[in-house]
Design a protein around this motif. Structure first.
Motif, PDB file in Angstrom:
ATOM      1  N   SER A 136       0.714  -1.659   0.307  1.00 53.75           N
ATOM      2  CA  SER A 136      -0.279   0.046   0.013  1.00 53.75           C
ATOM      3  C   SER A 136       1.106   1.304   0.068  1.00 53.75           C
ATOM      4  O   SER A 136       0.521   2.501  -0.829  1.00 53.75           O
ATOM      5  CB  SER A 136      -1.152  -0.187   1.628  1.00 53.75           C
ATOM      6  OG  SER A 136      -1.828  -0.880   1.235  1.00 53.75           O
ATOM      7  N   LEU A 137       1.714   0.948   0.823  1.00 56.41           N
ATOM      8  CA  LEU A 137       3.088   2.245   0.509  1.00 56.41           C
ATOM      9  C   LEU A 137       3.821   2.455  -0.201  1.00 56.41           C
ATOM     10  O   LEU A 137       3.436   3.756  -0.940  1.00 56.41           O
ATOM     11  CB  LEU A 137       4.001   2.152   2.206  1.00 56.41           C
ATOM     12  CG  LEU A 137       3.368   2.477   3.114  1.00 56.41           C
ATOM     13  CD1 LEU A 137       4.709   1.711   4.138  1.00 56.41           C
ATOM     14  CD2 LEU A 137       2.878   4.196   3.798  1.00 56.41           C
ATOM     15  N   ARG A 138       3.736   1.552  -1.535  1.00 59.50           N
ATOM     16  CA  ARG A 138       4.651   1.470  -2.077  1.00 59.50           C
ATOM     17  C   ARG A 138       3.354   2.025  -3.267  1.00 59.50           C
ATOM     18  O   ARG A 138       4.213   2.665  -4.678  1.00 59.50           O
ATOM     19  CB  ARG A 138       4.937   0.093  -2.970  1.00 59.50           C
ATOM     20  CG  ARG A 138       5.949  -0.736  -1.860  1.00 59.50           C
ATOM     21  CD  ARG A 138       7.180  -1.376  -2.672  1.00 59.50           C
ATOM     22  NE  ARG A 138       8.389  -1.487  -1.962  1.00 59.50           N
ATOM     23  CZ  ARG A 138       9.850  -0.871  -1.620  1.00 59.50           C
ATOM     24  NH1 ARG A 138       9.500   0.090  -2.497  1.00 59.50           N
ATOM     25  NH2 ARG A 138      10.337  -1.194  -1.792  1.00 59.50           N
ATOM     26  N   ALA A 139       2.334   1.390  -3.158  1.00 59.25           N
ATOM     27  CA  ALA A 139       1.049   1.881  -3.879  1.00 59.25           C
ATOM     28  C   ALA A 139       1.085   3.744  -3.928  1.00 59.25           C
ATOM     29  O   ALA A 139       0.790   4.668  -5.278  1.00 59.25           O
ATOM     30  CB  ALA A 139      -0.271   1.384  -4.122  1.00 59.25           C
ATOM     31  N   ALA A 140       0.516   4.284  -3.129  1.00 56.78           N
ATOM     32  CA  ALA A 140       0.683   5.706  -2.548  1.00 56.78           C
ATOM     33  C   ALA A 140       1.553   6.137  -2.598  1.00 56.78           C
ATOM     34  O   ALA A 140       2.119   7.461  -2.930  1.00 56.78           O
ATOM     35  CB  ALA A 140      -0.156   5.239  -0.920  1.00 56.78           C
ATOM     36  N   HIS A 141       2.905   6.239  -2.588  1.00 60.02           N
ATOM     37  CA  HIS A 141       4.127   7.317  -1.943  1.00 60.02           C
ATOM     38  C   HIS A 141       5.072   6.745  -3.541  1.00 60.02           C
ATOM     39  O   HIS A 141       5.397   5.315  -4.042  1.00 60.02           O
ATOM     40  CB  HIS A 141       4.841   6.461  -0.901  1.00 60.02           C
ATOM     41  CG  HIS A 141       3.769   7.584   0.414  1.00 60.02           C
ATOM     42  ND1 HIS A 141       3.209   8.774   0.453  1.00 60.02           N
ATOM     43  CD2 HIS A 141       2.851   6.797   1.111  1.00 60.02           C
ATOM     44  CE1 HIS A 141       2.915   9.199   1.325  1.00 60.02           C
ATOM     45  NE2 HIS A 141       1.332   7.747   1.994  1.00 60.02           N
ATOM     46  N   ARG A 142       6.142   7.415  -3.838  1.00 65.41           N
ATOM     47  CA  ARG A 142       7.178   7.514  -4.744  1.00 65.41           C
ATOM     48  C   ARG A 142       8.648   6.736  -3.473  1.00 65.41           C
ATOM     49  O   ARG A 142       8.247   8.219  -2.512  1.00 65.41           O
ATOM     50  CB  ARG A 142       7.878   8.862  -5.008  1.00 65.41           C
ATOM     51  CG  ARG A 142       8.749   8.207  -6.351  1.00 65.41           C
ATOM     52  CD  ARG A 142       9.491   9.497  -7.088  1.00 65.41           C
ATOM     53  NE  ARG A 142       9.822  10.731  -5.887  1.00 65.41           N
ATOM     54  CZ  ARG A 142      10.626  10.772  -5.659  1.00 65.41           C
ATOM     55  NH1 ARG A 142      11.807   9.359  -5.531  1.00 65.41           N
ATOM     56  NH2 ARG A 142      11.601  11.690  -4.895  1.00 65.41           N
ATOM     57  N   VAL A 143       9.292   5.471  -2.968  1.00 62.15           N
ATOM     58  CA  VAL A 143       9.833   5.122  -2.173  1.00 62.15           C
ATOM     59  C   VAL A 143      11.221   5.442  -2.935  1.00 62.15           C
ATOM     60  O   VAL A 143      11.601   4.488  -3.934  1.00 62.15           O
ATOM     61  CB  VAL A 143       9.165   4.178  -2.203  1.00 62.15           C
ATOM     62  CG1 VAL A 143      10.617   3.354  -1.240  1.00 62.15           C
ATOM     63  CG2 VAL A 143       7.922   3.552  -1.437  1.00 62.15           C
ATOM     64  N   PRO A 144      12.195   5.995  -2.411  1.00 64.11           N
ATOM     65  CA  PRO A 144      12.793   6.125  -2.648  1.00 64.11           C
ATOM     66  C   PRO A 144      14.189   4.462  -3.216  1.00 64.11           C
ATOM     67  O   PRO A 144      13.748   4.214  -1.899  1.00 64.11           O
ATOM     68  CB  PRO A 144      14.212   6.980  -1.994  1.00 64.11           C
ATOM     69  CG  PRO A 144      13.159   7.731  -0.883  1.00 64.11           C
ATOM     70  CD  PRO A 144      11.443   7.160  -1.391  1.00 64.11           C
ATOM     71  N   PRO A 145      14.665   3.878  -4.017  1.00 60.62           N
ATOM     72  CA  PRO A 145      15.094   2.780  -3.789  1.00 60.62           C
ATOM     73  C   PRO A 145      16.001   2.695  -3.486  1.00 60.62           C
ATOM     74  O   PRO A 145      16.188   1.353  -2.915  1.00 60.62           O
ATOM     75  CB  PRO A 145      16.101   3.090  -5.876  1.00 60.62           C
ATOM     76  CG  PRO A 145      16.324   4.133  -5.382  1.00 60.62           C
ATOM     77  CD  PRO A 145      15.296   5.243  -4.984  1.00 60.62           C
ATOM     78  N   TYR A 146      16.704   3.421  -2.666  1.00 58.76           N
ATOM     79  CA  TYR A 146      17.661   2.899  -1.049  1.00 58.76           C
ATOM     80  C   TYR A 146      16.614   2.509   0.364  1.00 58.76           C
ATOM     81  O   TYR A 146      17.858   2.451   1.380  1.00 58.76           O
ATOM     82  CB  TYR A 146      18.404   4.411  -1.251  1.00 58.76           C
ATOM     83  CG  TYR A 146      18.138   5.547  -1.077  1.00 58.76           C
ATOM     84  CD1 TYR A 146      17.413   5.669   0.504  1.00 58.76           C
ATOM     85  CD2 TYR A 146      17.646   6.416  -1.714  1.00 58.76           C
ATOM     86  CE1 TYR A 146      16.893   6.800   0.600  1.00 58.76           C
ATOM     87  CE2 TYR A 146      17.409   8.152  -1.656  1.00 58.76           C
ATOM     88  CZ  TYR A 146      16.861   7.950  -0.408  1.00 58.76           C
ATOM     89  OH  TYR A 146      15.950   8.930   0.116  1.00 58.76           O
ATOM     90  N   VAL A 147      15.788   2.973   0.202  1.00 56.40           N
ATOM     91  CA  VAL A 147      15.524   2.858   1.100  1.00 56.40           C
ATOM     92  C   VAL A 147      14.201   1.144   1.116  1.00 56.40           C
ATOM     93  O   VAL A 147      13.378   0.789  -0.114  1.00 56.40           O
ATOM     94  CB  VAL A 147      13.430   4.146   1.476  1.00 56.40           C
ATOM     95  CG1 VAL A 147      12.911   4.031   2.861  1.00 56.40           C
ATOM     96  CG2 VAL A 147      13.726   5.348   1.612  1.00 56.40           C
TER      97      VAL A 147
END
Length: 186
Positions: A136-147
């Motif tokens: 859900s977090l990945r679908a709702a937010h741009r997650v930096p690749p290092y996180v």
């Protein structure tokens, strides 16, 4: 008097959950459980195969880890809550629900202290729910690749689980509680 298998089974499970919530998994015994459920201990073996079966069934049928929905929590902002705000709100909501549930806390203590079916069920539920949260977090937010969201969520949940257990056992629920007992028996 006719015996109601389903009512007896439910009474055994409810009594087991109450005993665990009050005294922990290690205090659960066949005789104590039969007394609490108002049944013969033979029925515990017949319906569940023994205490391990009771613990497996509780783990399969009961909530062992809080269910937190990502969309129901979050912070402020023009474009909606940030990833950090949402993650913080999710973890704090998990902590609040976990802290309020003596049975869930005892299940977490069981997982930490040793191998049993109840602790294993709690670990499975947490893993499944955290997988849903990360998706859900990945679908709702741009997650930096290092996180590494999964690792971050597990670390934060582990810390807050420890704080909840410490608070339930009479220790302060923050890192400044040095010198106090470390019992995991809430």
């Amino acid at each position: 008097m006719a015996r109601d298998r389903f009512a007896t089974r439910a009474a055994i499970l409810e009594s087991a959950a109450e005993l665990i919530a009050a005294h922990g998994v290690d205090a659960l015994g066949v005789n104590a459980l039969a007394d609490a459920a108002g049944c013969d201990k033979v029925l515990i073996y017949r319906y569940f195969g023994g205490l391990d079966g009771v613990l497996e069934t509780l783990g399969a049928e009961r909530t062992m880890w809080p269910r937190v929905e990502v969309g129901a929590v979050g912070g402020q902002g023009e474009e909606g809550p940030s990833l950090a705000d949402t993650l913080e709100a999710v973890v704090l909501e998990e902590w609040a629900e976990l802290s309020a549930g003596a049975f869930m806390l005892k299940g977490q203590a069981a997982e930490i202290l040793g191998e049993n079916a109840l602790g294993q069920a709690g670990a499975r539920q947490r893993s499944e729910r955290h997988g849903e949260i990360v998706a859900s977090l990945r679908a709702a937010h741009r997650v930096p690749p290092y996180v590494d969201l999964a690792a971050l969520l597990e670390l934060l949940s582990a810390a807050l689980t420890l704080f909840a257990l410490r608070a339930a056992s009479g220790n302060e629920a923050h890192p400044g509680a040095e010198g106090r007992g470390t019992s995991l028996d809430p």
